[in-house]
Design a protein around this motif. Structure first.
Motif, PDB file in Angstrom:
ATOM      1  N   GLY A  65       0.801  -1.212   0.000  1.00 49.54           N
ATOM      2  CA  GLY A  65       0.000   0.000   0.000  1.00 49.54           C
ATOM      3  C   GLY A  65       0.834   1.263   0.000  1.00 49.54           C
ATOM      4  N   LYS A  66       2.156   1.143  -0.174  1.00 50.18           N
ATOM      5  CA  LYS A  66       3.044   2.303  -0.161  1.00 50.18           C
ATOM      6  C   LYS A  66       3.999   2.230  -1.340  1.00 50.18           C
ATOM      7  CE  LYS A  66       2.914   2.984   4.848  1.00 50.18           C
ATOM      8  NZ  LYS A  66       3.726   3.123   6.073  1.00 50.18           N
ATOM      9  N   VAL A  67       4.411   3.434  -1.843  1.00 54.16           N
ATOM     10  CA  VAL A  67       5.321   3.559  -2.984  1.00 54.16           C
ATOM     11  C   VAL A  67       6.452   4.497  -2.587  1.00 54.16           C
ATOM     12  CG1 VAL A  67       5.534   4.236  -5.411  1.00 54.16           C
ATOM     13  CG2 VAL A  67       3.429   3.143  -4.590  1.00 54.16           C
ATOM     14  N   ASN A  85      -4.197  15.996  -5.407  1.00 54.65           N
ATOM     15  CA  ASN A  85      -5.357  16.881  -5.560  1.00 54.65           C
ATOM     16  C   ASN A  85      -4.948  18.335  -5.728  1.00 54.65           C
ATOM     17  OD1 ASN A  85      -7.466  14.955  -5.376  1.00 54.65           O
ATOM     18  ND2 ASN A  85      -7.198  14.835  -3.163  1.00 54.65           N
ATOM     19  N   LYS A  86      -3.995  18.770  -4.923  1.00 56.45           N
ATOM     20  CA  LYS A  86      -3.650  20.190  -4.893  1.00 56.45           C
ATOM     21  C   LYS A  86      -2.848  20.635  -6.104  1.00 56.45           C
ATOM     22  CE  LYS A  86      -1.428  23.655  -1.940  1.00 56.45           C
ATOM     23  NZ  LYS A  86      -0.725  23.886  -0.655  1.00 56.45           N
ATOM     24  N   TYR A  87      -1.838  19.854  -6.497  1.00 54.28           N
ATOM     25  CA  TYR A  87      -0.900  20.315  -7.528  1.00 54.28           C
ATOM     26  C   TYR A  87      -1.168  19.724  -8.907  1.00 54.28           C
ATOM     27  CZ  TYR A  87       1.793  22.093  -3.603  1.00 54.28           C
ATOM     28  OH  TYR A  87       2.192  22.764  -2.478  1.00 54.28           O
ATOM     29  N   ILE A  88      -2.055  18.723  -9.002  1.00 53.65           N
ATOM     30  CA  ILE A  88      -2.294  18.111 -10.314  1.00 53.65           C
ATOM     31  C   ILE A  88      -3.771  18.182 -10.691  1.00 53.65           C
ATOM     32  CG2 ILE A  88      -2.114  15.993 -11.655  1.00 53.65           C
ATOM     33  CD1 ILE A  88       0.322  15.232 -10.027  1.00 53.65           C
ATOM     34  N   SER A 119      -1.157   5.644  -0.409  1.00 52.12           N
ATOM     35  CA  SER A 119      -2.091   6.333  -1.311  1.00 52.12           C
ATOM     36  C   SER A 119      -2.758   7.500  -0.611  1.00 52.12           C
ATOM     37  CB  SER A 119      -3.134   5.337  -1.817  1.00 52.12           C
ATOM     38  OG  SER A 119      -3.851   4.785  -0.718  1.00 52.12           O
ATOM     39  N   GLN A 120      -3.056   7.352   0.673  1.00 50.19           N
ATOM     40  CA  GLN A 120      -3.659   8.454   1.420  1.00 50.19           C
ATOM     41  C   GLN A 120      -2.678   9.607   1.589  1.00 50.19           C
ATOM     42  OE1 GLN A 120      -6.857   8.522   2.183  1.00 50.19           O
ATOM     43  NE2 GLN A 120      -7.124   6.486   1.290  1.00 50.19           N
ATOM     44  N   GLY A 121      -1.382   9.298   1.710  1.00 49.17           N
ATOM     45  CA  GLY A 121      -0.379  10.354   1.824  1.00 49.17           C
ATOM     46  C   GLY A 121      -0.111  11.048   0.503  1.00 49.17           C
TER      47      GLY A 121
END
Length: 585
Positions: A24-26, A73-76, A65-67
């Motif tokens: 769940g993390k990248v 949302n803000k920059y893209i 994904s939550q991070g």
């Protein structure tokens, strides 16, 4: 489904493809590259400062994904403008990342669909999938998409075989994932005997219709449409493509050279024209500024184009941008309604089942209550019978005691009669002077015996009093028990009230009998007192007859004084009389 939701579905596949460990993390470096590519394909001005600041190397480790969502949302996504980018390029970027990891076609080249067709099917899947993650396509939408592809190839889909396949295939979250869907298409189970080129053309047609919102376009078998020019007024063959907001025409079907477009709105209309100028199957599209005349190859093609253009105008009038988005929303609402009806039916069935179970449970409880009531009635009858037996035994005991008291009273009366007869005999003996001397001793003995009998009577009287007190205590105890029994049984049944009243009557009768015993005792006392008076009278008579006897035994001589006669006569009997008087006292 708005643009942001469409973009998020493709980005979700790219993010999960970078999550190699499925935790769940990248890593931040991978997200940094992904964000940079998203800037490029979405035609958003790059913000290297924010990019470096948000994904700088530190000890925080990978990002979930939550991070990643706040930055996304803000920059893209907040900067994305619809129509400013080519969505197909964006989808290709996300497809390239996810297909490299998840899409596994047949290595021998036996796959039904090519890599490009798989990309288009992936786009179609994203469009028709549910708006929840992980993304799945419900069986109804799977059947809808396969029917669209089969219809484009003029092939009928075997729905029964599809239902069997879907019932056997494990489905997560109530549907198929995109990789299960691609495996199903590549399995040739539903596309037997169809070559890859026909499948590719069908997928392309469905892709253009659903994803690119192409409502209608000319097909090779039916030829192109002829369009009349505005200035030169000549007829030219053009390749037409209809979308909800525009009717575009090109030089050829490759759509490399666009010759023009007709903007459609709610004020436009389409009309059928009569044949003229050597052209047949004519129709026109009227806009607010111009009328476009066109000619089809046959009547059927003209009817298809006029209906399709009318549909596009109707969509514009209703304020809808995409036909298939509207159809998808309607199908989803229908599924929700079916689900609601099914849930309501299941709920009603469950409620009826619960009511049936409740009814059966209440019937069982009622049977148990009836059984308990029967047992209670049996116990109550046994208790009532036991108490009735006790009452009857007490009543018999009281009757026996009353009979004994009556017998005692009768015996006392008999004794009093005997005493009266004996007193009468004494009086007769006293009157008989000749037998007085012989019978006096006997009379005195009888008097002593009478005294003893009197003592016996008094003892019997005391015993009767003690028995009376004991019976009174028993009656009081019985009365208290009856009162307790009345209080205890008053709440149970009204039927016992009559029984208690009967017992009270019995108690009152017993009290009356006790009162009669008391009256009898008083009468016996009076009889005893009368006997004592008679005894005293007999004693007085004895004294009197003694005096008379003394006088008779010593006749009065001449010159004798009365005192001498009274004091000196019958001296032999004086001690005996004194002893009798003292015993009487």
């Amino acid at each position: 489904m708005d643009l942001r939701a469409e973009l998020l579905k493709s980005i979700w596949y790219a993010f999960t493809a970078l999550d190699v460990e499925k935790s769940g993390k990248v890593s931040k470096s991978q997200l940094k590259v992904l964000s940079h590519n998203l800037y490029t394909v979405l035609c958003i001005p790059h913000d290297p400062v924010a990019l470096e600041e948000h994904f700088r190397d530190d000890d925080d480790g990978p990002v979930s994904s939550q991070g990643y969502m706040p930055y996304l949302n803000k920059y893209i996504l907040d900067k994305v403008e619809e129509g400013a980018f080519v969505k197909e390029n964006f989808d290709e970027l996300c497809w390239t990342l996810t297909a490299k990891k998840n899409y596994k076609p047949d290595r021998n080249g036996n796959s039904v669909v090519s890599h490009q067709d798989a990309f288009k099917l992936w786009c179609l899947f994203n469009f028709l999938s549910e708006d929840k993650y992980p993304l799945v396509m419900v069986p109804d939408e799977v059947e809808y998409l396969l029917k669209k592809i089969c219809t484009a190839m003029n092939v009928e889909l075997n729905s029964c075989e599809l239902d069997d396949y879907l019932s056997q295939e494990p489905q997560g979250q109530g549907g198929l994932t995109v990789w299960q869907f691609l495996d199903m298409v590549n399995s040739r189970r539903f596309l037997r005997g169809i070559n890859q080129e026909a499948i590719s053309m069908a997928v392309e047609e469905v892709y253009q219709e659903v994803i690119e919102d192409v409502l209608k376009q000319a097909r090779n078998p039916h030829g192109y449409l002829w369009k009349k020019g505005q200035l030169r007024r000549n007829w030219s063959e053009r390749w037409f493509m209809l979308k909800p907001s525009v009717l575009s025409y090109y030089m050829s079907e490759e759509r490399k050279e666009k010759k023009g477009s007709i903007a459609l709105d709610k004020n436009c209309c389409v009309e059928v024209l009569p044949d003229r100028d050597g052209k047949r199957c004519m129709f026109c599209v009227k806009t607010s500024s111009r009328t476009y005349e066109m000619s089809a190859s046959d009547t059927r093609q003209r009817q298809e184009w006029t209906l399709a253009i009318q549909m596009a105008i109707r969509l514009q009038a209703e304020g809808k941008k995409s036909l298939h988005k509207d159809l998808k929303q309607k199908r989803r609402e229908q599924r929700e309604q079916r689900e609601q009806r099914r849930a309501a039916k299941e709920e009603e069935t469950q409620r009826l089942k619960q009511l049936q179970e409740e009814k059966e449970r209440k019937l069982q409880e009622l049977e148990l209550l009836k059984e308990a009531q029967r047992q209670a009635e049996i116990l109550l009858q046994e208790e009532e019978q036991r108490r009735r037996q006790q009452h009857e035994e007490m009543q018999r005991t009281l009757e026996i005691q009353l009979q004994e008291a009556e017998q005692a009273r009768a015996s006392m009366q008999a004794e009093m009669v005997l005493k009266e007869a004996e007193a009468e005999r004494q009086r007769k003996r006293i009157l008989e002077l000749e037998e007085m001397q012989k019978c006096l001793q006997e009379a005195l003995q009888q008097e002593v015996k009478a005294r003893q009998d009197e003592e016996a009577v008094r003892y019997a009287q005391a015993r009767l009093l003690a028995e009376e007190e004991e019976k009174l205590k028993q009656l009081m105890k019985l009365k208290e028990e009856q009162e307790e029994y009345i209080i205890k049984t008053q709440l149970e049944k009204q039927v016992l009230k009559q029984e208690m009243e009967n017992k009270n009557k019995c108690l009152e009768e017993a009290q009356k009998q006790l009162e009669e015993v008391r009256v009898n005792r008083q009468r016996v006392d009076q009889d005893v007192m009368a006997a004592q008076r008679k005894l005293r009278q007999a004693s007085t008579n004895v004294k009197h007859w003694n005096v008379q006897m003394n006088r008779l035994m010593h006749p009065i001589g001449p010159g004798d004084k009365r005192t001498n006669v009274s004091g000196g006569g019958f001296t032999g009997y004086q001690p005996l009389l004194s002893q009798r008087d003292s015993s009487i006292k």
